[in-house]
Design a protein around this motif. Structure first.
Motif, PDB file in Angstrom:
ATOM      1  N   LEU A 121       9.530   3.253  16.731  1.00 12.49           N
ATOM      2  CA  LEU A 121      10.503   2.517  15.949  1.00 12.49           C
ATOM      3  C   LEU A 121      11.676   3.416  15.579  1.00 12.49           C
ATOM      4  CD1 LEU A 121       8.194   0.592  13.469  1.00 12.49           C
ATOM      5  CD2 LEU A 121       9.358  -0.321  15.456  1.00 12.49           C
ATOM      6  N   LYS A 122      12.883   2.871  15.665  1.00  9.68           N
ATOM      7  CA  LYS A 122      14.067   3.640  15.300  1.00  9.68           C
ATOM      8  C   LYS A 122      14.347   3.528  13.806  1.00  9.68           C
ATOM      9  CE  LYS A 122      16.268   3.534  19.754  1.00  9.68           C
ATOM     10  NZ  LYS A 122      17.451   3.205  20.499  1.00  9.68           N
ATOM     11  N   ASN A 123      14.161   2.369  13.260  1.00  7.28           N
ATOM     12  CA  ASN A 123      14.363   2.135  11.838  1.00  7.28           C
ATOM     13  C   ASN A 123      13.100   1.499  11.293  1.00  7.28           C
ATOM     14  OD1 ASN A 123      17.232   2.855  11.552  1.00  7.28           O
ATOM     15  ND2 ASN A 123      17.504   1.172  12.995  1.00  7.28           N
ATOM     16  N   ALA A 124      12.499   2.157  10.336  1.00  7.51           N
ATOM     17  CA  ALA A 124      11.260   1.642   9.780  1.00  7.51           C
ATOM     18  C   ALA A 124      11.243   1.896   8.283  1.00  7.51           C
ATOM     19  CB  ALA A 124      10.058   2.326  10.438  1.00  7.51           C
ATOM     20  N   ALA A 125      10.470   1.107   7.589  1.00  8.07           N
ATOM     21  CA  ALA A 125      10.306   1.288   6.152  1.00  8.07           C
ATOM     22  C   ALA A 125       8.843   1.217   5.812  1.00  8.07           C
ATOM     23  CB  ALA A 125      11.075   0.207   5.399  1.00  8.07           C
ATOM     24  N   LEU A 126       8.464   1.980   4.854  1.00  7.86           N
ATOM     25  CA  LEU A 126       7.122   1.946   4.320  1.00  7.86           C
ATOM     26  C   LEU A 126       7.247   1.396   2.910  1.00  7.86           C
ATOM     27  CD1 LEU A 126       4.140   2.733   4.632  1.00  7.86           C
ATOM     28  CD2 LEU A 126       4.741   4.974   3.729  1.00  7.86           C
ATOM     29  N   ILE A 127       6.626   0.276   2.660  1.00  3.82           N
ATOM     30  CA  ILE A 127       6.707  -0.382   1.362  1.00  3.82           C
ATOM     31  C   ILE A 127       5.390  -0.149   0.624  1.00  3.82           C
ATOM     32  CG2 ILE A 127       7.042  -2.563   0.144  1.00  3.82           C
ATOM     33  CD1 ILE A 127       9.462  -1.774   1.861  1.00  3.82           C
ATOM     34  N   PHE A 128       5.484   0.420  -0.558  1.00  9.17           N
ATOM     35  CA  PHE A 128       4.305   0.622  -1.389  1.00  9.17           C
ATOM     36  C   PHE A 128       4.239  -0.483  -2.426  1.00  9.17           C
ATOM     37  CE2 PHE A 128       5.045   5.006  -0.031  1.00  9.17           C
ATOM     38  CZ  PHE A 128       3.756   5.415   0.281  1.00  9.17           C
ATOM     39  N   VAL A 129       3.096  -1.142  -2.500  1.00  3.99           N
ATOM     40  CA  VAL A 129       2.827  -2.069  -3.599  1.00  3.99           C
ATOM     41  C   VAL A 129       1.790  -1.361  -4.451  1.00  3.99           C
ATOM     42  CG1 VAL A 129       1.914  -4.312  -4.276  1.00  3.99           C
ATOM     43  CG2 VAL A 129       3.331  -4.117  -2.220  1.00  3.99           C
ATOM     44  N   LYS A 130       2.148  -1.099  -5.675  1.00  2.00           N
ATOM     45  CA  LYS A 130       1.245  -0.355  -6.549  1.00  2.00           C
ATOM     46  C   LYS A 130      -0.023  -1.158  -6.798  1.00  2.00           C
ATOM     47  CE  LYS A 130       4.685   2.512  -8.638  1.00  2.00           C
ATOM     48  NZ  LYS A 130       5.095   3.179  -9.861  1.00  2.00           N
ATOM     49  N   PRO A 131      -1.145  -0.455  -6.980  1.00  2.00           N
ATOM     50  CA  PRO A 131      -2.435  -1.137  -7.109  1.00  2.00           C
ATOM     51  C   PRO A 131      -2.476  -2.239  -8.165  1.00  2.00           C
ATOM     52  CG  PRO A 131      -2.777   1.201  -6.851  1.00  2.00           C
ATOM     53  CD  PRO A 131      -1.288   1.003  -6.996  1.00  2.00           C
ATOM     54  N   HIS A 132      -1.842  -2.045  -9.302  1.00  2.00           N
ATOM     55  CA  HIS A 132      -1.908  -3.074 -10.348  1.00  2.00           C
ATOM     56  C   HIS A 132      -1.136  -4.341  -9.967  1.00  2.00           C
ATOM     57  CE1 HIS A 132       2.001  -1.270 -11.309  1.00  2.00           C
ATOM     58  NE2 HIS A 132       2.278  -2.425 -11.886  1.00  2.00           N
ATOM     59  N   ALA A 133      -0.223  -4.221  -8.990  1.00  2.00           N
ATOM     60  CA  ALA A 133       0.584  -5.375  -8.576  1.00  2.00           C
ATOM     61  C   ALA A 133       0.129  -5.945  -7.238  1.00  2.00           C
ATOM     62  CB  ALA A 133       2.048  -4.968  -8.487  1.00  2.00           C
ATOM     63  N   ASP A 134      -0.891  -5.374  -6.645  1.00  2.00           N
ATOM     64  CA  ASP A 134      -1.319  -5.780  -5.304  1.00  2.00           C
ATOM     65  C   ASP A 134      -2.109  -7.084  -5.363  1.00  2.00           C
ATOM     66  OD1 ASP A 134      -1.784  -5.833  -2.609  1.00  2.00           O
ATOM     67  OD2 ASP A 134      -3.374  -4.319  -2.669  1.00  2.00           O
ATOM     68  N   THR A 135      -1.367  -8.182  -5.285  1.00  2.00           N
ATOM     69  CA  THR A 135      -1.976  -9.516  -5.272  1.00  2.00           C
ATOM     70  C   THR A 135      -1.421 -10.269  -4.076  1.00  2.00           C
ATOM     71  OG1 THR A 135      -0.215 -10.546  -6.562  1.00  2.00           O
ATOM     72  CG2 THR A 135      -2.039  -9.530  -7.808  1.00  2.00           C
ATOM     73  N   PRO A 136      -2.080 -11.321  -3.644  1.00  2.00           N
ATOM     74  CA  PRO A 136      -1.538 -12.127  -2.546  1.00  2.00           C
ATOM     75  C   PRO A 136      -0.127 -12.651  -2.855  1.00  2.00           C
ATOM     76  CG  PRO A 136      -3.833 -12.672  -2.878  1.00  2.00           C
ATOM     77  CD  PRO A 136      -3.434 -11.763  -4.013  1.00  2.00           C
ATOM     78  N   ALA A 137       0.121 -13.032  -4.095  1.00  2.00           N
ATOM     79  CA  ALA A 137       1.443 -13.553  -4.466  1.00  2.00           C
ATOM     80  C   ALA A 137       2.523 -12.480  -4.320  1.00  2.00           C
ATOM     81  CB  ALA A 137       1.423 -14.084  -5.891  1.00  2.00           C
ATOM     82  N   VAL A 138       2.227 -11.262  -4.737  1.00  2.00           N
ATOM     83  CA  VAL A 138       3.205 -10.171  -4.621  1.00  2.00           C
ATOM     84  C   VAL A 138       3.443  -9.835  -3.157  1.00  2.00           C
ATOM     85  CG1 VAL A 138       3.616  -7.719  -5.080  1.00  2.00           C
ATOM     86  CG2 VAL A 138       2.816  -9.220  -6.913  1.00  2.00           C
ATOM     87  N   ARG A 139       2.384  -9.749  -2.381  1.00  2.00           N
ATOM     88  CA  ARG A 139       2.555  -9.467  -0.953  1.00  2.00           C
ATOM     89  C   ARG A 139       3.396 -10.551  -0.280  1.00  2.00           C
ATOM     90  NH1 ARG A 139      -2.479  -6.674   1.990  1.00  2.00           N
ATOM     91  NH2 ARG A 139      -2.974  -5.113   0.419  1.00  2.00           N
ATOM     92  N   SER A 140       3.147 -11.804  -0.613  1.00  2.00           N
ATOM     93  CA  SER A 140       3.924 -12.913  -0.057  1.00  2.00           C
ATOM     94  C   SER A 140       5.389 -12.802  -0.463  1.00  2.00           C
ATOM     95  CB  SER A 140       3.332 -14.235  -0.531  1.00  2.00           C
ATOM     96  OG  SER A 140       4.119 -15.308  -0.078  1.00  2.00           O
ATOM     97  N   TYR A 141       5.639 -12.479  -1.725  1.00  2.00           N
ATOM     98  CA  TYR A 141       7.006 -12.331  -2.204  1.00  2.00           C
ATOM     99  C   TYR A 141       7.727 -11.204  -1.465  1.00  2.00           C
ATOM    100  CZ  TYR A 141      11.025 -11.123  -4.942  1.00  2.00           C
ATOM    101  OH  TYR A 141      12.310 -10.820  -5.304  1.00  2.00           O
TER     102      TYR A 141
END
Length: 124
Positions: A15-35
């Motif tokens: 990949l030429k352009n990539a991002a790593l997105i961290f969702v902190k453990p306290h916020a790791d819910t299906p709704a947050v991932r979907s958002y």
């Protein structure tokens, strides 16, 4: 993704352009991932999520992923001087209505540390 979930394969190195997105453990819910998915793919043209995976906190620590990420940000914020920064000149002029070279010439381009020195008159 959660730091407590099992690890799987990282994205391909091609990949030429990539991002790593961290969702902190306290916020790791299906709704947050979907958002996060919809915010990235629906609101930013051209963004495509090619893979998702989870990394254990032990791997994050072992690979010093947080240290390296924030270290790079800190380096740019404190070590590089205005003339050393890789500023996209066209985008700068489009956004600020002024050439970056004029800003450099008038000594108005500085890093975060130098800005604090100028604004607060402190020695850091």
């Amino acid at each position: 993704p959660s730091s407590s979930s099992p690890a799987s394969s990282p994205p391909p190195k091609s990949l030429k352009n990539a991002a790593l997105i961290f969702v902190k453990p306290h916020a790791d819910t299906p709704a947050v991932r979907s958002y996060v998915r919809s915010a990235l793919t629906e609101k930013i043209p051209g963004v495509e999520i090619t893979s998702e995976y989870e990394i254990r906190s032990s791997e994050i620590d072992a690979r010093r992923m947080i240290d390296e990420h924030y270290g790079a940000i800190a380096n740019r914020a404190t070590a590089l001087k205005g003339e050393e920064m890789d500023v996209p000149r066209g985008k700068f002029k489009e956004f600020f209505g002024e050439d970056y070279s004029a800003v450099l010439k008038s000594n108005r381009a500085c890093n975060a540390l130098d800005a604090c020195r100028k604004i607060l008159h402190h020695r850091y």
